[in-house]
Design an enzyme around this catalytic site. Sequence first.
Site, PDB file in Angstrom:
ATOM      1  N   HIS A  97       0.910  -1.217  -0.083  1.00  0.00           N
ATOM      2  CA  HIS A  97      -0.133   0.021   0.055  1.00  0.00           C
ATOM      3  C   HIS A  97       0.840   1.220   0.016  1.00  0.00           C
ATOM      4  O   HIS A  97       1.861   1.161   0.477  1.00  0.00           O
ATOM      5  CB  HIS A  97      -0.851  -0.055   1.289  1.00  0.00           C
ATOM      6  CG  HIS A  97      -1.756   0.927   1.378  1.00  0.00           C
ATOM      7  ND1 HIS A  97      -1.689   2.481   1.844  1.00  0.00           N
ATOM      8  CD2 HIS A  97      -3.191   0.831   1.246  1.00  0.00           C
ATOM      9  CE1 HIS A  97      -2.674   2.876   1.920  1.00  0.00           C
ATOM     10  NE2 HIS A  97      -3.764   2.079   1.670  1.00  0.00           N
ATOM     11  N   GLN A 138      -4.470  -4.943   6.917  1.00  0.00           N
ATOM     12  CA  GLN A 138      -5.532  -5.902   6.449  1.00  0.00           C
ATOM     13  C   GLN A 138      -5.593  -7.188   7.166  1.00  0.00           C
ATOM     14  O   GLN A 138      -6.489  -7.897   6.601  1.00  0.00           O
ATOM     15  CB  GLN A 138      -5.286  -6.003   4.804  1.00  0.00           C
ATOM     16  CG  GLN A 138      -5.429  -4.573   4.099  1.00  0.00           C
ATOM     17  CD  GLN A 138      -6.713  -4.097   4.052  1.00  0.00           C
ATOM     18  OE1 GLN A 138      -7.726  -5.017   4.328  1.00  0.00           O
ATOM     19  NE2 GLN A 138      -6.903  -2.868   3.912  1.00  0.00           N
ATOM     20  N   ASP A 178       3.243  -4.676   7.994  1.00  0.00           N
ATOM     21  CA  ASP A 178       2.014  -4.058   7.982  1.00  0.00           C
ATOM     22  C   ASP A 178       0.788  -4.828   8.092  1.00  0.00           C
ATOM     23  O   ASP A 178       0.490  -5.596   7.079  1.00  0.00           O
ATOM     24  CB  ASP A 178       2.013  -3.213   6.556  1.00  0.00           C
ATOM     25  CG  ASP A 178       0.694  -2.363   6.258  1.00  0.00           C
ATOM     26  OD1 ASP A 178      -0.294  -2.429   7.058  1.00  0.00           O
ATOM     27  OD2 ASP A 178       0.740  -1.820   5.302  1.00  0.00           O
ATOM     28  N   LYS A 204      -9.948  -0.674  10.818  1.00  0.00           N
ATOM     29  CA  LYS A 204     -10.257  -1.833   9.924  1.00  0.00           C
ATOM     30  C   LYS A 204     -10.611  -3.118  10.629  1.00  0.00           C
ATOM     31  O   LYS A 204     -10.600  -4.204  10.243  1.00  0.00           O
ATOM     32  CB  LYS A 204      -9.197  -2.139   9.068  1.00  0.00           C
ATOM     33  CG  LYS A 204      -8.773  -0.850   7.958  1.00  0.00           C
ATOM     34  CD  LYS A 204      -7.828  -1.228   7.135  1.00  0.00           C
ATOM     35  CE  LYS A 204      -7.148   0.117   6.358  1.00  0.00           C
ATOM     36  NZ  LYS A 204      -7.848   0.401   5.236  1.00  0.00           N
ATOM     37  N   CYS A 251      -4.862   2.788  -3.455  1.00  0.00           N
ATOM     38  CA  CYS A 251      -3.405   3.247  -2.749  1.00  0.00           C
ATOM     39  C   CYS A 251      -2.446   1.942  -3.259  1.00  0.00           C
ATOM     40  O   CYS A 251      -1.455   1.851  -2.387  1.00  0.00           O
ATOM     41  CB  CYS A 251      -3.648   3.356  -1.386  1.00  0.00           C
ATOM     42  SG  CYS A 251      -4.777   4.742  -1.021  1.00  0.00           S
TER      43      CYS A 251
HETATM   44  N1  PMP Z   1      -1.630  -0.636   4.704  1.00  0.00           N
HETATM   45  C1  PMP Z   1      -2.656  -1.449   3.979  1.00  0.00           C
HETATM   46  C2  PMP Z   1      -2.421  -2.594   3.558  1.00  0.00           C
HETATM   47  C3  PMP Z   1      -3.797  -0.822   4.014  1.00  0.00           C
HETATM   48  O1  PMP Z   1      -4.922  -1.245   3.489  1.00  0.00           O
HETATM   49  C4  PMP Z   1      -4.150   0.446   4.656  1.00  0.00           C
HETATM   50  C5  PMP Z   1      -5.430   1.063   4.677  1.00  0.00           C
HETATM   51  N2  PMP Z   1      -6.215   1.352   3.307  1.00  0.00           N
HETATM   52  C6  PMP Z   1      -3.201   1.000   5.311  1.00  0.00           C
HETATM   53  C7  PMP Z   1      -1.761   0.526   5.349  1.00  0.00           C
HETATM   54  C8  PMP Z   1      -3.052   2.536   5.887  1.00  0.00           C
HETATM   55  O2  PMP Z   1      -4.141   2.241   6.903  1.00  0.00           O
HETATM   56  P1  PMP Z   1      -4.741   3.789   7.593  1.00  0.00           P
HETATM   57  O3  PMP Z   1      -5.075   4.547   6.230  1.00  0.00           O
HETATM   58  O4  PMP Z   1      -5.765   3.323   8.475  1.00  0.00           O
HETATM   59  O5  PMP Z   1      -3.361   4.593   8.242  1.00  0.00           O
END
Ligand code: PMP
Length: 408
Positions: A124, A204, A201, A227, A365
Amino acid sequence: RPAPQLSAIRDHFPILAQTVHGKPLVYLDNAATTQKPLAVLDAMRAFELRDYANIHRGVHALSQRATDAFEAAREKVAAFVHARSADEIVFVRGATEAINLVAQSYTRPRLQPGDEVLVTAMEHHADIVPWQMVCDATGAKLRVAPIRDDGALDLQALPELLGPRTRMLAVTHVSNVLGTVNDVASVAQLAHARGVPVLVDGAQAVAHLPVDVQALGCDFYVFSGHKLYGPTGIGVLWGRAEMLAAMPPYQGGGDMIRSVSFERTTYADPPTRFEAGTPHITGAVGLAAAIDFVQGLGWDAIAQHERTLLERAQSTLSRIPGLRIYGTVPDKIGVISFNIDGLHAHDLGTIADAEGVAIRAGHHCAMPLMKRYGVAAMARSSLGVYNKEDDIDALVRAVRKAQVMFAA
Ligand code: PMP
């Protein structure tokens, strides 16, 4: 409130019981954010109605109760990820802030020109850009571990990429596009054999599988509350105690100091050192309630339910002519990204919305991952505990309708 049961789970999520555009809402955008059960909303409201005050400061009763609730949430998170101690849990705004914290505080001071940070092709943007920023600032290079066409990380390519100049490896536990669950324990072993620290990370992962940071063997693990059926604005950085102890503060301010004078300031120990300013106190309370909620359901029940729905979605969608699913490893979690020949993902998303079906369309993203598959965008349906078979059938009907409309 009685313990949640998957069979009656939707009663815990009143937001789902509505119509949009005259159709029953089908919420399939859980990888973007999850809805909150009543237990989370109740916990936050009860805390704000009775116990809310600033923490770690006052001698008064409310401040003590608020501090106790905040620190109890830290203990709950520590147990949730199997940390050795609650001192290894830093509350942040979310996964993004946690990664920036590690990049700036741990990695940046250790980077020399020509050093390398290794990420994977399925990250991401939150796990790419913070590393790019510290590389740009220091003359280090960002390197990328490739993935296979089926969406699996190419583990064979890793040893060669982990060189003598690699200072950090950042990898997602679960891909927000492909649903791939990475073998993080093996990745960490490979990296550690070469003295490279590992950040995982978990944004998910945490809503879908149990996390044991010690079994994974990583050095940092990050995730967001929103999430995991919790609120936005609260997230977690877990760091191995030795790593956190070796890091300077990320931001300065109140609460993170031991003593301050105009000549010299000394800093508090972790995790307080990294929690400058007033945090999202109620958010931490909500996150603790969200953890209770998923643990009350049980990982086996969650996994089984989501697997049944995933299989239904994959088998019905893959029968649609011209539809391609990205990410086809067998043990993936419930994220299905796809495209249909001759149809833009945004049009698919818009037509699905008109049918009451909330999916995501775009680059998710993960622009480098879109490029890897040669597309600008994908449609994505992602599962949560409250989804049901009817939701999958509504999705498939909406996709077929879009295809017919655009074929005409
Ligand atoms: N890493 C991954 C794999 C994600 O899916 C996301 C959120 N879409 C993030 C990081 C970032 O999370 P946040 O926007 O809550 O900081």
